[in-house]
Design a protein around this motif. Structure first.
Motif, PDB file in Angstrom:
ATOM      1  N   GLY A  30      13.259  -0.009  -5.398  1.00 24.57           N
ATOM      2  CA  GLY A  30      14.421   0.222  -4.544  1.00 24.57           C
ATOM      3  C   GLY A  30      14.103   0.957  -3.254  1.00 24.57           C
ATOM      4  O   GLY A  30      15.008   1.267  -2.485  1.00 24.57           O
ATOM      5  N   GLU A  31      12.826   1.262  -3.020  1.00 24.37           N
ATOM      6  CA  GLU A  31      12.469   2.022  -1.822  1.00 24.37           C
ATOM      7  C   GLU A  31      12.735   1.217  -0.554  1.00 24.37           C
ATOM      8  O   GLU A  31      12.315   0.070  -0.424  1.00 24.37           O
ATOM      9  CB  GLU A  31      10.981   2.412  -1.871  1.00 24.37           C
ATOM     10  CG  GLU A  31      10.691   3.570  -2.799  1.00 24.37           C
ATOM     11  CD  GLU A  31      11.350   4.865  -2.365  1.00 24.37           C
ATOM     12  OE1 GLU A  31      11.881   4.915  -1.235  1.00 24.37           O
ATOM     13  OE2 GLU A  31      11.332   5.822  -3.159  1.00 24.37           O
ATOM     14  N   THR A  32      13.422   1.831   0.378  1.00 24.74           N
ATOM     15  CA  THR A  32      13.769   1.156   1.617  1.00 24.74           C
ATOM     16  C   THR A  32      12.893   1.623   2.774  1.00 24.74           C
ATOM     17  O   THR A  32      12.283   0.825   3.485  1.00 24.74           O
ATOM     18  CB  THR A  32      15.235   1.447   1.994  1.00 24.74           C
ATOM     19  OG1 THR A  32      16.013   1.373   0.815  1.00 24.74           O
ATOM     20  CG2 THR A  32      15.734   0.455   3.000  1.00 24.74           C
ATOM     21  N   ALA A  33      12.850   2.945   2.927  1.00 24.13           N
ATOM     22  CA  ALA A  33      12.257   3.516   4.133  1.00 24.13           C
ATOM     23  C   ALA A  33      10.821   3.068   4.390  1.00 24.13           C
ATOM     24  O   ALA A  33      10.510   2.662   5.519  1.00 24.13           O
ATOM     25  CB  ALA A  33      12.340   5.041   4.063  1.00 24.13           C
ATOM     26  N   PRO A  34       9.920   3.118   3.388  1.00 27.19           N
ATOM     27  CA  PRO A  34       8.541   2.732   3.700  1.00 27.19           C
ATOM     28  C   PRO A  34       8.429   1.258   4.102  1.00 27.19           C
ATOM     29  O   PRO A  34       7.597   0.912   4.940  1.00 27.19           O
ATOM     30  CB  PRO A  34       7.773   3.008   2.396  1.00 27.19           C
ATOM     31  CG  PRO A  34       8.794   3.180   1.344  1.00 27.19           C
ATOM     32  CD  PRO A  34      10.042   3.617   2.011  1.00 27.19           C
ATOM     33  N   LEU A  35       9.282   0.422   3.536  1.00 27.68           N
ATOM     34  CA  LEU A  35       9.211  -0.995   3.891  1.00 27.68           C
ATOM     35  C   LEU A  35       9.786  -1.236   5.278  1.00 27.68           C
ATOM     36  O   LEU A  35       9.332  -2.109   6.016  1.00 27.68           O
ATOM     37  CB  LEU A  35       9.966  -1.836   2.854  1.00 27.68           C
ATOM     38  CG  LEU A  35       9.414  -1.704   1.444  1.00 27.68           C
ATOM     39  CD1 LEU A  35      10.211  -2.560   0.478  1.00 27.68           C
ATOM     40  CD2 LEU A  35       7.951  -2.101   1.405  1.00 27.68           C
ATOM     41  N   VAL A  58       0.845  -1.204   0.000  1.00 27.12           N
ATOM     42  CA  VAL A  58       0.000   0.000   0.000  1.00 27.12           C
ATOM     43  C   VAL A  58       0.874   1.247   0.000  1.00 27.12           C
ATOM     44  O   VAL A  58       0.627   2.212  -0.742  1.00 27.12           O
ATOM     45  CB  VAL A  58      -0.950  -0.008   1.219  1.00 27.12           C
ATOM     46  CG1 VAL A  58      -1.618   1.345   1.395  1.00 27.12           C
ATOM     47  CG2 VAL A  58      -1.988  -1.099   1.060  1.00 27.12           C
ATOM     48  N   ALA A  59       1.935   1.233   0.822  1.00 25.06           N
ATOM     49  CA  ALA A  59       2.835   2.387   0.862  1.00 25.06           C
ATOM     50  C   ALA A  59       3.458   2.636  -0.509  1.00 25.06           C
ATOM     51  O   ALA A  59       3.513   3.780  -0.992  1.00 25.06           O
ATOM     52  CB  ALA A  59       3.926   2.161   1.905  1.00 25.06           C
ATOM     53  N   LEU A  60       3.916   1.570  -1.158  1.00 27.49           N
ATOM     54  CA  LEU A  60       4.532   1.730  -2.484  1.00 27.49           C
ATOM     55  C   LEU A  60       3.500   2.211  -3.510  1.00 27.49           C
ATOM     56  O   LEU A  60       3.827   2.974  -4.423  1.00 27.49           O
ATOM     57  CB  LEU A  60       5.151   0.408  -2.947  1.00 27.49           C
ATOM     58  CG  LEU A  60       6.346  -0.099  -2.144  1.00 27.49           C
ATOM     59  CD1 LEU A  60       6.971  -1.298  -2.823  1.00 27.49           C
ATOM     60  CD2 LEU A  60       7.389   0.989  -1.946  1.00 27.49           C
ATOM     61  N   THR A  61       2.246   1.759  -3.347  1.00 25.84           N
ATOM     62  CA  THR A  61       1.198   2.195  -4.272  1.00 25.84           C
ATOM     63  C   THR A  61       1.027   3.711  -4.220  1.00 25.84           C
ATOM     64  O   THR A  61       0.892   4.368  -5.253  1.00 25.84           O
ATOM     65  CB  THR A  61      -0.129   1.512  -3.916  1.00 25.84           C
ATOM     66  OG1 THR A  61       0.067   0.113  -3.959  1.00 25.84           O
ATOM     67  CG2 THR A  61      -1.221   1.891  -4.901  1.00 25.84           C
ATOM     68  N   VAL A  62       1.051   4.254  -2.982  1.00 25.24           N
ATOM     69  CA  VAL A  62       0.915   5.706  -2.837  1.00 25.24           C
ATOM     70  C   VAL A  62       2.036   6.415  -3.595  1.00 25.24           C
ATOM     71  O   VAL A  62       1.831   7.464  -4.208  1.00 25.24           O
ATOM     72  CB  VAL A  62       0.940   6.100  -1.346  1.00 25.24           C
ATOM     73  CG1 VAL A  62       1.023   7.606  -1.170  1.00 25.24           C
ATOM     74  CG2 VAL A  62      -0.280   5.548  -0.642  1.00 25.24           C
ATOM     75  N   LEU A  63       3.235   5.813  -3.596  1.00 22.76           N
ATOM     76  CA  LEU A  63       4.364   6.429  -4.291  1.00 22.76           C
ATOM     77  C   LEU A  63       4.277   6.223  -5.799  1.00 22.76           C
ATOM     78  O   LEU A  63       4.745   7.052  -6.584  1.00 22.76           O
ATOM     79  CB  LEU A  63       5.680   5.832  -3.788  1.00 22.76           C
ATOM     80  CG  LEU A  63       6.014   6.128  -2.336  1.00 22.76           C
ATOM     81  CD1 LEU A  63       7.221   5.325  -1.915  1.00 22.76           C
ATOM     82  CD2 LEU A  63       6.271   7.611  -2.161  1.00 22.76           C
ATOM     83  N   MET A  64       3.683   5.127  -6.214  1.00 23.81           N
ATOM     84  CA  MET A  64       3.722   4.740  -7.624  1.00 23.81           C
ATOM     85  C   MET A  64       2.605   5.393  -8.440  1.00 23.81           C
ATOM     86  O   MET A  64       2.813   5.727  -9.613  1.00 23.81           O
ATOM     87  CB  MET A  64       3.624   3.216  -7.709  1.00 23.81           C
ATOM     88  CG  MET A  64       4.031   2.654  -9.052  1.00 23.81           C
ATOM     89  SD  MET A  64       4.122   0.865  -8.960  1.00 23.81           S
ATOM     90  CE  MET A  64       4.076   0.477 -10.695  1.00 23.81           C
ATOM     91  N   ILE A  65       1.433   5.556  -7.837  1.00 21.98           N
ATOM     92  CA  ILE A  65       0.284   6.064  -8.603  1.00 21.98           C
ATOM     93  C   ILE A  65       0.591   7.383  -9.314  1.00 21.98           C
ATOM     94  O   ILE A  65       0.352   7.501 -10.517  1.00 21.98           O
ATOM     95  CB  ILE A  65      -0.960   6.197  -7.685  1.00 21.98           C
ATOM     96  CG1 ILE A  65      -1.590   4.830  -7.493  1.00 21.98           C
ATOM     97  CG2 ILE A  65      -1.979   7.157  -8.275  1.00 21.98           C
ATOM     98  CD1 ILE A  65      -2.808   4.838  -6.596  1.00 21.98           C
ATOM     99  N   PRO A  66       1.141   8.395  -8.612  1.00 20.80           N
ATOM    100  CA  PRO A  66       1.355   9.655  -9.335  1.00 20.80           C
ATOM    101  C   PRO A  66       2.306   9.506 -10.515  1.00 20.80           C
ATOM    102  O   PRO A  66       2.111  10.165 -11.539  1.00 20.80           O
ATOM    103  CB  PRO A  66       1.931  10.596  -8.273  1.00 20.80           C
ATOM    104  CG  PRO A  66       2.372   9.731  -7.159  1.00 20.80           C
ATOM    105  CD  PRO A  66       1.506   8.520  -7.201  1.00 20.80           C
TER     106      PRO A  66
END
Lengths: 314, 259, 357
Positions: free
Chosen positions: C278-283, C213-221
């Protein structure tokens, strides 16, 4: 013959096509609304979870929220500003080199490499900063504090591990360099060739042509690229968390082992072990970070909009 | 095939702006009617209202009646999509679908609507339409090549083939030759002469010689000034319009004395 | 004042067309070589390192070039040459750390780039050996889930904005808030997903889907932006051609507009995946880390490559080296995945653009 058949078929199919259009348009619109709902969710859930931190009693949160977040805001801004100051001129030079100095064949390969570097995960930069750059910076820090120690930035005493704000700023600069470069390069390449040719026709040298035609045209692009980079630097988490040794001090001294933390890195370091009111405090600090990056983005948009009329791009 | 089109007191609006006012016009089946007039006089807008293409611009609407063989095209339960299946259109610039072969471009009207048809039916349609558009001999050996690889004139004839492949009753042409060279223009004009055996054709053109060459009837649209609505000044047999028009404005325009 | 602009006083060069002296073509290289040799001597005499030598060479070269050109060719030419040196120098200087990053990751990560790393998890491993199979699987599962959620929403939203919105209030609101979303720091996206699931399921929840879900928030835009750009490129004439054939709008979009630009949309989506994988922080805040394979994103913690790399580096065991090696190799694998995705995106855009011949 065939015509009448076709007609009757159309009559039968007509409501179906309208239904298809309604469903499709409806789901497209629904997706758009879903995004608004998600964003409203982001804001409200963060607010709900952050609220206990604002009302927390002195006993649970010594000094209150402001005392907790203040130094972190300072550290966040300090690191990002160093990165921006270092990276922007370098990025403009790299973008100019790619767009106007390098041989055409080389420049294509270079822009590809820059795009690739912009996509390198931040954990990689974090490892590199902590492993390679931090030890390398120690002699430089010693030299700076010996020779330029009268400047508050280099007051020292120099850190022996190199896990300093200066290294963080430099790593952030390396990270955002490809981002700013990519934006600036695109804009430079879009300079109307008429403008460039007009400058050259007036007898300008290459530098004069760039100063007269390319840079004025690309100014808003440079600014928006820099703001994009600033936004990334403000929100960058892992690179900072892996490099910086934090004491919580509020100081402009860039090369000592006494450093302020940053909001994002602080969350990453504290959150996995946090419980109770600490979680709420960290979420509140995340909200503050969100607001800061939002302001930066708004400012960038404002500058670009205002400059657009003067850029000569039509 | 080939039906009549009749406009009765037709007003066309964009939002609150009245673009075309009070058009009364009868277009006889299997004839070529040319619409001429200065830029911005509303002739293209009127043409697009015949197959309701202008509705793609938000706020566009009409008042009055527009009939195809007596059937109201703007009736309450009429689907504009259905109207367009009966009234085909050819545009100013050739616009074949870039992702499709020549073959697929011709049968695009059926394919895009998922109409089931056997391979031999489709082959027949492609050959009939391309022959009808005078293009068959030039492309029959490369039907699987992309349509965008053809020359401008060939592309425009491909678009005509695409339009007649769905067997419309009426064919609308919006300045079909304005982007073409003289030789391709001549080929299209010859084609229009043949097509009127089967179809009712309405063509908008800026070129008065072209109107005189290809059309049986000519309608002259004019506009009194910017912001004013366009109006149909006169509609008559082409030779009458070009030799002894009833209106002064028409005479000024066709003789090149237009302000 | 050296007069670098066109406003350089015309009085000093009364005859504009007068042929001025110019440096031979080999001059810049010659000066550079001479400077480098001299500085090498200086460096050897004072015992300073390679970095200092390169720095001194660059500075002296810039000064020497400017002076020579100033004397022979005049102020304007000299300024032009000086800027060329500065731009090229800045470019080389900027490339040094970037090349160093790539080199370090490859050199350090090569150590454990072996079969075990891709076939074993960390279950039961305290020292050497072990691998990141569980982390690779976790990264693919979580990113896949995020892509499955954000691609339909993002593409449909872009379709709404370009094909249906036509500057309505809603479409302007969506455009604005998509812009806002672009600026959300990744850690804040992680906090959002955490807060959402805390309110739903109670505090302390950590499992794969929260991270998705966190990555989705980043990916949608990113998906919305790139798809929007691509849809805007499709010429209106193609839509009109389909409408005129009696094709309904939704079929026109699905069968004409999207196929025409499918390559571009796919490229944008691939780059968006590369960006979030490659996102680390949200995970870190939503999924945590596990030592063994966990293929169920709805139950308990899950390892991912970036978080695995981070913890291996930040909290190594004893002895330290096997942990550091694994951290570097995980970073290398992650970087390779990102680069492969970038190359794939390039290939898609090259081979799937509409053919004209």
């Amino acid at each position: 013959m065939t015509t009448t058949e076709v007609k009757s078929e159309q009559k039968a199919a007509k409501p179906v096509t309208q239904l298809g259009d309604r469903i499709f348009a409806g789901s497209a619109k629904g997706a758009g609304i879903a995004i608004l709902v998600v964003l409203a969710g982001v804001a409200s859930f963060l607010l709900i979870e952050a609220f206990p931190a604002v009302t927390a009693p002195e006993s649970e949160l010594p000094g209150g929220l402001v005392a907790y977040v203040g130094p972190l805001i300072f550290g966040t801004l300090l690191g990002a500003v160093i990165a921006l100051v270092v990276a922007t001129p370098a990025a403009v030079a790299v973008a100019l080199f790619i767009s106007h100095y390098a041989p055409r064949r080389l420049s294509q390969g270079l822009s590809y490499i820059v795009d690739l570097l912009a996509a390198v995960p931040s954990i990689v930069y974090g490892l590199w900063g902590a492993w390679t750059l931090a030890p390398l910076s120690v002699p430089l820090s010693n030299w700076l504090t010996d020779n330029l120690g009268w400047i508050p930035l280099f007051a020292g005493p120099a850190s022996t591990t190199g896990r300093t704000m200066m290294v963080v700023g430099l790593v952030l600069a390396v990270m955002i360099l490809p981002i700013i470069t990519a934006v600036a390069r695109e804009v430079f390449l879009q300079t109307p060739s008429l403008h460039e040719e007009a400058a050259l026709a007036l007898g300008a040298t290459r530098w004069e042509m760039i100063r007269m035609a390319v840079l004025p045209f690309g100014r808003s692009g440079i600014i928006s690229g820099a703001m994009l980079g600033l936004g990334r630097a403000l929100g960058e988490t892992m690179a900072v968390a892996m490099i910086l040794s934090v004491s919580g001090a509020v100081t402009f001294n860039l090369i000592s082992s006494e450093n302020p933390g940053t909001i994002a890195a602080n969350i990453a370091l504290q959150f996995p072990e946090a419980s109770g009111i600490t979680v709420n405090v960290l979420i509140a600090s995340g909200l503050v970070l969100f607001v800061i990056t939002l302001l930066v983005n708004m400012l960038a948009r404002y500058i670009v909009e205002r400059r657009r009329d003067f850029s000569g791009a039509n | 095939m080939g039906k009549s089109v009749e406009a009765k007191d037709l007003n066309i609006y964009y939002g609150s702006f009245l673009a075309v006012e009070g058009v009364n016009m009868t277009i006889k089946p299997k004839t070529v009617t040319a619409l001429i007039g200065p830029s911005g006089c509303g002739k293209s807008t009127f043409l697009r209202s015949i197959n309701r293409m202008h509705e793609n611009i938000p706020g566009a609407r009409v008042e009055g009646r527009l009939e195809l063989d007596g059937q109201d095209l703007y009736g309450a339960n009429v689907d504009p999509v259905g109207v367009r299946r009966q009234i085909g259109m050819v545009f100013q610039r050739p616009n074949p679908f870039p992702t499709m072969s020549i073959y697929d471009n011709v049968i695009a009207g059926m394919k895009l609507n998922n109409k089931k048809a056997s391979k031999s039916e489709l082959d027949d349609t492609v050959e009939r339409s391309l022959r009808g558009a005078n293009l068959w001999n030039e492309v029959k050996d490369r039907l699987e090549k992309p349509g965008s690889g053809l020359s401008g004139g060939q592309q425009q004839r491909l678009c005509i083939a695409r339009a007649i492949a769905v067997r419309p009753d009426v064919l609308l042409m919006d300045e079909p030759c304005s982007a073409l060279d003289p030789i391709s223009t001549l080929a299209i004009e010859d084609l229009i002469n043949e097509l009127k055996n089967d179809y009712t054709i309405v063509i908008v053109t800026h070129n008065m010689q072209q109107a005189a060459r290809v059309s049986d009837f000519t309608g002259f649209f004019n506009i009194e000034g910017t912001g004013k609505p366009g109006k149909l000044v006169e509609l008559d047999e082409t030779k009458t319009i070009f030799s002894q028009p009833k209106q002064k404005a028409t005479e000024d325009y066709v003789s090149g004395r237009f302000g | 004042m050296t007069g670098t602009g066109l406003e350089a006083p015309a009085s000093t060069t009364p005859a504009v067309l007068r042929r001025k002296g110019s440096l031979p073509r080999w001059a810049p290289l010659g000066i550079l070589a001479a400077t480098a040799v001299v500085m090498a001597g200086v460096a050897a005499a004072t015992g300073s390192g390679v970095g200092l030598w390169a720095f001194l060479t660059a500075v002296v070269y810039a000064v020497a070039t400017y002076t020579t050109s100033r004397v022979v060719e005049g102020a304007r030419k000299a300024a032009d040459r000086l800027v060329t040196v500065i731009v090229t120098g800045a470019f080389v200087l900027a490339m040094v750390p970037l090349v160093s990053v790539l080199w370090t990751v490859i050199a350090q990560g090569w150590e454990r780039f072996d079969v075990t790393f891709f076939t074993n998890s960390m279950r039961g491993i305290v020292g050497e050996g072990g691998g990141a199979l569980h982390a690779i699987q976790g990264t693919l599962i979580i990113t896949g889930l995020a892509a499955a959620m954000s691609i339909p929403v993002g593409v449909l939203t872009a379709i709404y904005l370009v094909e249906y919105g036509s500057n309505s209030k809603l479409s302007r609101a969506i455009t604005f808030f998509v812009d806002v979303m672009t600026g959300i720091p990744s850690i804040v996206a992680g906090l959002f997903a955490y807060a959402l699931f805390t309110l739903l399921l109670g505090p302390g929840v950590r499992f794969g889907f929260v991270g998705a879900v966190a990555l989705t928030v980043l990916m949608i835009p990113i998906v919305v932006r790139s798809t929007e750009e691509m849809l805007k490129i499709v010429p209106n004439e193609l839509r009109e051609a389909a409408f005129a054939l009696g094709v309904p709008k939704w079929r026109t979009i699905l069968k004409v507009v999207i196929p025409t630009t499918a390559g571009g949309i796919a490229t944008g989506i691939t780059l968006a995946i590369a960006r979030v994988i490659g996102e680390t922080a949200p995970l870190l805040v939503t999924v945590g880390l596990a030592t063994g394979v966990n293929l169920n994103p709805f139950d308990s913690r899950m390892a991912t490559l970036p978080v695995f790399s981070y913890y291996s580096y930040a909290t190594p065991g004893v002895p330290r080296d096997p942990f550091l090696d694994r951290a570097w190799t995980a970073a290398l694998v992650l970087m390779l995945i990102v680069m492969i995705l970038n190359v794939v995106a390039r290939l898609i855009s090259r081979y799937f653009s509409p053919k004209t011949r």
